[in-house]
Design an enzyme around this catalytic site. Structure first.
Site, PDB file in Angstrom:
ATOM      1  N   SER A   3       5.305   3.946  -5.792  1.00  0.00           N
ATOM      2  CA  SER A   3       4.654   4.496  -6.973  1.00  0.00           C
ATOM      3  C   SER A   3       3.914   3.373  -7.713  1.00  0.00           C
ATOM      4  O   SER A   3       3.457   2.408  -7.085  1.00  0.00           O
ATOM      5  CB  SER A   3       5.723   5.170  -7.849  1.00  0.00           C
ATOM      6  OG  SER A   3       5.152   5.755  -8.986  1.00  0.00           O
ATOM      7  N   LYS A   5       0.024   9.131  -9.129  1.00  0.00           N
ATOM      8  CA  LYS A   5       1.347   8.508  -8.984  1.00  0.00           C
ATOM      9  C   LYS A   5       2.431   9.311  -9.712  1.00  0.00           C
ATOM     10  O   LYS A   5       3.583   9.326  -9.262  1.00  0.00           O
ATOM     11  CB  LYS A   5       1.312   7.066  -9.470  1.00  0.00           C
ATOM     12  CG  LYS A   5       0.444   6.136  -8.598  1.00  0.00           C
ATOM     13  CD  LYS A   5       1.006   5.929  -7.199  1.00  0.00           C
ATOM     14  CE  LYS A   5       0.313   4.779  -6.473  1.00  0.00           C
ATOM     15  NZ  LYS A   5       0.839   4.536  -5.121  1.00  0.00           N
TER      16      LYS A   5
END
Ligand code: HXC
Length: 269
Positions: free
Chosen positions: A145, A163
């Site tokens: 992420s 993300k």
């Protein structure tokens, strides 16, 4: 006295997207150091081959299986070939990502979509294509992420949206695939030295120096800092960890810090 060194991932197979460079290359190298057969995935076969040669020269096992993570059918072919060559997939690292700094109003719809497609759809595609080849039980999936998932940043609307989606996808897959013995976790790397992302968002100079000074741990990350976290999540030490999104960012997101990319005027005149 006999010295016995147990390598954590001996004989298991790791499938690493974005493995041709940056953080994901280092993750791939570290998994190989621990005995994993590493399948490197990226758009450019020659870059993957160069990384694979380096791993093999160091005594590891690796091969490149080129695919663009936006192309589901290409990923299906890559994961099937990796399974055929190395065996069932024990670890999946979803690392491929795209980024460029741009204000939302300076971005075409296609520019926004290109990052959503690489980061979010690419992560889904990777997990879905790997699903049919996973080692069951016991496989571990790690998504990569970014601070943008939890921290709004100017010129990063595409990455923030993508993300944040990656993190929720990670948690949902943990729920759905947990009963099969598959763990799914995410890592939030902070600002990482010597990466393309850092060069794009905080070019060397005053911005980068200020960033390091403000970090609670007073430095930016190394690629090994992030690889260590991925190794942990893939290892037995994390056998009861799933659905976790773990910052590995020196306290950056805890402190509410965002990379402050210089902001150009949003409208001419
Ligand atoms: C505005 C831009 C732009 C920019 C590209 N576009 N760069 N718009 N400002 N700076 C637009 C293009 O004009 C086009 O829209 C659309 O985006 C797609 O561009 P292409 O070049 O055709 O796409 P493609 O070749 O697929 O490349 C994808 C990419 C590229 C994301 C644009 O940068 C890429 O391949 N990146 C991969 C490597 C990378 O980004 N690494 C860093 C990851 S770091 P139009 O309308 O003209 O068609 C990372 C970590 C984040 O993600 C966290 C850090 C802290």
């Amino acid at each position: 006295m006999t010295t016995y060194v147990q390598r954590m991932f001996e004989g298991r197979t790791a499938f690493v997207t974005g493995g041709g460079s940056g953080i994901n290359q280092r993750i791939a190298e570290r998994l190989a150091e621990q005995g994993a057969n590493v399948a490197l995935v990226g758009r450019t076969q020659s870059k993957l081959d160069a990384v694979a040669e380096g791993i093999k020269a160091a005594g590891g096992k690796a091969a490149g299986f080129a695919a663009d993570v936006r192309d589901y059918d290409a990923l299906v072919r890559s994961v099937a070939a990796a399974h055929e060559q190395f065996g069932a997939i024990g670890m999946v690292i979803c690392g491929a990502a795209g980024n460029f700094p741009a204000l939302a109003n300076a971005m075409s719809a296609n520019a926004f979509k290109s990052v959503i497609d690489i980061d979010l759809l690419g992560t889904f595609n990777t997990c879905r294509a790997a699903y049919d080849h996973l080692e069951l039980p016991g496989a571990s999936i790690v998504t990569i992420s970014a601070p943008q998932a939890v921290q709004a940043m100017v010129m990063q609307s595409h990455v923030c949206a993508a993300k944040a989606g990656v993190d929720m996808l990670t948690k949902t897959l943990a729920l759905e695939w947990g009963p099969l013995g598959v763990r799914v976790n995410g890592v939030i790397p902070g600002a990482v030295a010597d990466t393309e992302g850092m060069d794009r968002l905080a070019p060397a100079g005053p911005i980068r120096e200020a960033l390091a000074r403000q970090m609670p741990l007073r430095r930016v990350a190394t690629k090994d800092d992030i690889a260590d976290m991925v190794i942990f999540l893939c290892s037995d030490a994390a056998k009861y960890v799933t659905g976790a999104i773990i910052p590995c960012d020196g306290g950056m997101t805890t402190a509410g810090m965002a990379i402050q990319t210089p902001r150009p005027p949003s409208r001419p005149g």
